[in-house]
Design an enzyme around this catalytic site. Sequence first.
Site, PDB file in Angstrom:
ATOM      1  N   ARG A 200       0.874  -1.187   0.000  1.00  0.00           N
ATOM      2  CA  ARG A 200       0.000   0.000   0.000  1.00  0.00           C
ATOM      3  C   ARG A 200       0.902   1.225   0.000  1.00  0.00           C
ATOM      4  O   ARG A 200       1.730   1.400   0.898  1.00  0.00           O
ATOM      5  CB  ARG A 200      -0.922   0.007   1.226  1.00  0.00           C
ATOM      6  CG  ARG A 200      -1.661   1.334   1.383  1.00  0.00           C
ATOM      7  CD  ARG A 200      -2.771   1.289   2.413  1.00  0.00           C
ATOM      8  NE  ARG A 200      -3.914   0.531   1.928  1.00  0.00           N
ATOM      9  CZ  ARG A 200      -5.118   0.546   2.482  1.00  0.00           C
ATOM     10  NH1 ARG A 200      -5.354   1.306   3.533  1.00  0.00           N
ATOM     11  NH2 ARG A 200      -6.095  -0.182   1.982  1.00  0.00           N
TER      12      ARG A 200
ATOM     13  N   ARG B 188     -13.716  -8.943   1.463  1.00  0.00           N
ATOM     14  CA  ARG B 188     -12.292  -8.690   1.192  1.00  0.00           C
ATOM     15  C   ARG B 188     -11.473  -9.956   1.452  1.00  0.00           C
ATOM     16  O   ARG B 188     -10.522 -10.256   0.736  1.00  0.00           O
ATOM     17  CB  ARG B 188     -11.776  -7.541   2.082  1.00  0.00           C
ATOM     18  CG  ARG B 188     -12.426  -6.181   1.848  1.00  0.00           C
ATOM     19  CD  ARG B 188     -12.089  -5.606   0.497  1.00  0.00           C
ATOM     20  NE  ARG B 188     -10.663  -5.506   0.298  1.00  0.00           N
ATOM     21  CZ  ARG B 188      -9.885  -4.491   0.716  1.00  0.00           C
ATOM     22  NH1 ARG B 188     -10.440  -3.454   1.321  1.00  0.00           N
ATOM     23  NH2 ARG B 188      -8.581  -4.473   0.498  1.00  0.00           N
TER      24      ARG B 188
ATOM     25  N   CYS C  52     -16.633   1.515   0.690  1.00  0.00           N
ATOM     26  CA  CYS C  52     -15.464   0.653   0.934  1.00  0.00           C
ATOM     27  C   CYS C  52     -15.027   0.694   2.385  1.00  0.00           C
ATOM     28  O   CYS C  52     -14.323  -0.210   2.834  1.00  0.00           O
ATOM     29  CB  CYS C  52     -14.325   1.050   0.009  1.00  0.00           C
ATOM     30  SG  CYS C  52     -13.743   2.727   0.295  1.00  0.00           S
TER      31      CYS C  52
HETATM   32  N1   CP Z   1     -11.424  -0.376   2.378  1.00  0.00           N
HETATM   33  C1   CP Z   1     -10.150  -0.440   2.780  1.00  0.00           C
HETATM   34  O1   CP Z   1      -9.209  -0.690   2.013  1.00  0.00           O
HETATM   35  O2   CP Z   1      -9.984  -0.260   4.115  1.00  0.00           O
HETATM   36  P1   CP Z   1      -8.598  -0.114   4.889  1.00  0.00           P
HETATM   37  O3   CP Z   1      -7.999   1.215   4.531  1.00  0.00           O
HETATM   38  O4   CP Z   1      -8.972  -0.212   6.337  1.00  0.00           O
HETATM   39  O5   CP Z   1      -7.681  -1.233   4.460  1.00  0.00           O
HETATM   40  N1  NVA Z   2     -10.139   6.643  -1.048  1.00  0.00           N
HETATM   41  C1  NVA Z   2      -9.739   6.166   0.256  1.00  0.00           C
HETATM   42  C2  NVA Z   2      -9.952   4.699   0.366  1.00  0.00           C
HETATM   43  C3  NVA Z   2      -9.624   4.098   1.701  1.00  0.00           C
HETATM   44  C4  NVA Z   2      -9.799   2.634   1.735  1.00  0.00           C
HETATM   45  C5  NVA Z   2      -8.300   6.542   0.524  1.00  0.00           C
HETATM   46  O1  NVA Z   2      -7.459   6.405  -0.371  1.00  0.00           O
HETATM   47  O2  NVA Z   2      -8.007   6.975   1.633  1.00  0.00           O
END
Ligand code: CP
Ligand code: NVA
Length: 306
Positions: free
Chosen positions: A103, A293, A265
Site C-alpha cells: 500500500r 475482502r 469501501c
Molecule cells: N477499504 C479499505 O481498504 O480499508 P482499509 O484502509 O482499512 O484497508
Molecule cells: N479513497 C480512500 C480509500 C480508503 C480505503 C483513501 O485512499 O483513503
Amino acid sequence: MARKRDFLSVDDLAPSELLTLLDKADEFKARPEDAAERIAGRQVLLIFEKPSTRTRVSFEVAVTSMGGHAIVLRSDELQLGRGETVQDTARVLSGYADAIVLRTFGQDRLEMFAEAADVPVVNALSDFSHPCQALADLQTIREQKGALEGVAVAYLGDGNNVAHSLMFAGAKAGMEVRIASPPGYEPSAQVAERSSLIGAETGGRTTVTNVVAEAASGADVLYTDVWASMGQESESGERAEVLAHYRLDTDAVNLAKDDVIVMHCLPAHRDEEIAADVLDGPRSVVWDQAANRLHTQKALLAWLLD
Ligand code: CP
Ligand code: NVA
C-alpha cells in the site's frame, strides 16, 4: 520462464480472469476448507505506507488460513522509510518472500517496485487505484443482485482510487458504472476512456456526470467513498464544501431502484459522504462488502501463488 503476474490494477485482468477470481472467491467463502493449505509454506510480505484496517487484517488472515506465513510491516520500519530506493528494496525482498503486497502513494512507485521485484506484487491501494477493493465490491454485487452484466452502479462523490478500480472492474464485467462528481473532482479521463473501450468489448458502459440525479436515477447500486483520501487531509475543509451535494443520502436512495443496495469501501464518515441512516439502514451491504475482502484476497493469493 513466464513473466510473473502482478495485480497492480483491475485492468491487469482479462474479463474472464476477473470472473474466474470471483467464482473462486465464492467457492472459498462457501467452503473455506478448499482454501486451506493452498499456499502452504509461502511467505507473503505486506508493506503499508499508509494506515489500513481491512486490507491489512484480511490479507494477514487470508495468508495464514491458507497455510502461508504473513509478515506485516509499516514502511517506517524499513530502510525504505530512510531513503533506500524502491527498486533496491523490491530486489532484496524478492529474495525472501514469495509475494509482496504494497500500500503506497503514487501508482508509479508501485509500478517501479513491481518492475524491480522478481515475485508477484499486489496493489493494496495507491493514490490511483484500489483493485483489491473492486474484487470484493463485485463479489458483493453479484451475491446481492445475482448477476453483474447490465447492473447499474452509481458512485457519488470524489472520483478517486476506489472509483477508478470500480470503473475498470465494472467495465470488465459488462456493468453500467455511472460516476457523479463535482467539477474538478471527476475520475481520471484516461480511466473513463479506457473503461469505455473495455465496455465496447463486454457490453459495459461508463458515464461521468456532475449531476447526482443522472447517475442515481434507477440505479441498482449506490456507492460512495470518503471525500478526502489518505494524503489529502489538508484539503478536508475545501472538499467537504465542494462535495456536500454529492452525499449518499435518502434523496439519492429515493432516486434509485426500490431494491437498491448501498455500498461504501469503509472507513466511513457518517453524515459527511454518507448519511448515517443510510449507512446503518436496511439497504446497506457494507459489512458483507468488508467481509468479502477476505474471500476475494484468498482467491487472488491462490491465483498468484498456486
Ligand atoms: N477499504 C479499505 O481498504 O480499508 P482499509 O484502509 O482499512 O484497508
Ligand atoms: N479513497 C480512500 C480509500 C480508503 C480505503 C483513501 O485512499 O483513503
